[in-house]
Design a protein around this motif. Structure first.
Motif, PDB file in Angstrom:
ATOM      1  N   VAL A  90       4.806  -4.115   4.914  1.00 39.79           N
ATOM      2  CA  VAL A  90       4.704  -5.000   5.866  1.00 39.79           C
ATOM      3  C   VAL A  90       3.862  -4.316   8.000  1.00 39.79           C
ATOM      4  N   HIS A  91       4.993  -3.466   7.348  1.00 46.04           N
ATOM      5  CA  HIS A  91       5.027  -3.120   9.106  1.00 46.04           C
ATOM      6  C   HIS A  91       3.651  -1.993   9.402  1.00 46.04           C
ATOM      7  N   LEU A  92       3.385  -1.141   7.948  1.00 47.54           N
ATOM      8  CA  LEU A  92       2.426  -0.358   8.599  1.00 47.54           C
ATOM      9  C   LEU A  92       0.965  -0.834   8.556  1.00 47.54           C
ATOM     10  N   LYS A  93       0.166   0.159   9.624  1.00 43.47           N
ATOM     11  CA  LYS A  93      -1.614  -0.656   9.351  1.00 43.47           C
ATOM     12  C   LYS A  93      -2.102   0.022   8.120  1.00 43.47           C
ATOM     13  N   PRO A  94      -3.204  -1.895   8.666  1.00 41.91           N
ATOM     14  CA  PRO A  94      -3.663  -1.857   6.294  1.00 41.91           C
ATOM     15  C   PRO A  94      -4.739  -0.587   6.196  1.00 41.91           C
ATOM     16  N   ARG A  95      -4.065  -0.259   4.907  1.00 47.75           N
ATOM     17  CA  ARG A  95      -4.675   0.720   3.962  1.00 47.75           C
ATOM     18  C   ARG A  95      -5.235  -0.186   3.129  1.00 47.75           C
TER      19      ARG A  95
END
Length: 162
Positions: A90-95
């Motif tokens: 949830v904390h990552l940049k969208p992939r």
């Protein structure tokens, strides 16, 4: 003998002192010190915060990738690792092309929804139990008041022989 020891210590101490002075005054050390001082002097708190935030985000990305590789192995797979992967996703940049990332995000959101639903249900149970208890306490006080009133009437009937 003591004089020889003092002389040897002076020679060794002097050589060490000369080496440290050369290292301190070397151009490479001086240049690095100058850059460090300049960076500290001219950088604002906002720049420092942005740099730290960028580094933290990079570490999250690296940790997610590393844990995802470890999670594919049966020997390192665990429930707590999956929960951490869900939280990190949830904390990552969208992939958008990464199906594992999409699955982790979806499962984390589903878990959040179930947690919220559970809290709402628990809150409603607590409130209804509290209201029921309050009603019971009120009824008990009413019954006690009626009993006390009946006892007073009975005492009054015994005392006055009318």
């Amino acid at each position: 003998m003591a004089a020889l020891l003092r002389q040897g210590a002076r020679r060794i101490g002097g050589a060490v002192l000369q080496r440290t002075q050369v290292a301190v005054t070397s151009p490479a050390v001086a240049e690095e010190r100058r850059r460090l001082v300049a960076r500290r002097m001219y950088s604002t708190k906002k720049q420092i915060t942005e740099e730290l935030t960028r580094k933290i985000q990079q570490k999250k990305e690296e940790l997610y990738d590393l844990m995802l590789k470890a999670e594919q192995s049966i020997w390192t797979s665990s429930f707590s690792n999956k929960r951490l992967l869900q939280l990190l996703s949830v904390h990552l940049k969208p992939r958008p092309g990464d199906t594992k990332w999409q699955l982790m995000c979806l499962s984390k959101r589903a878990i959040n929804a179930f947690e919220i639903a559970g809290l709402v249900a628990l809150s409603s149970l607590i409130i209804s139990a509290g209201l029921g208890f309050k009603r019971l306490v009120g009824e008990r006080k009413l019954i006690e008041a009626m009993v006390v009133e009946d006892m007073r009437k009975a005492e009054a009937a015994l005392v006055s022989p009318d």
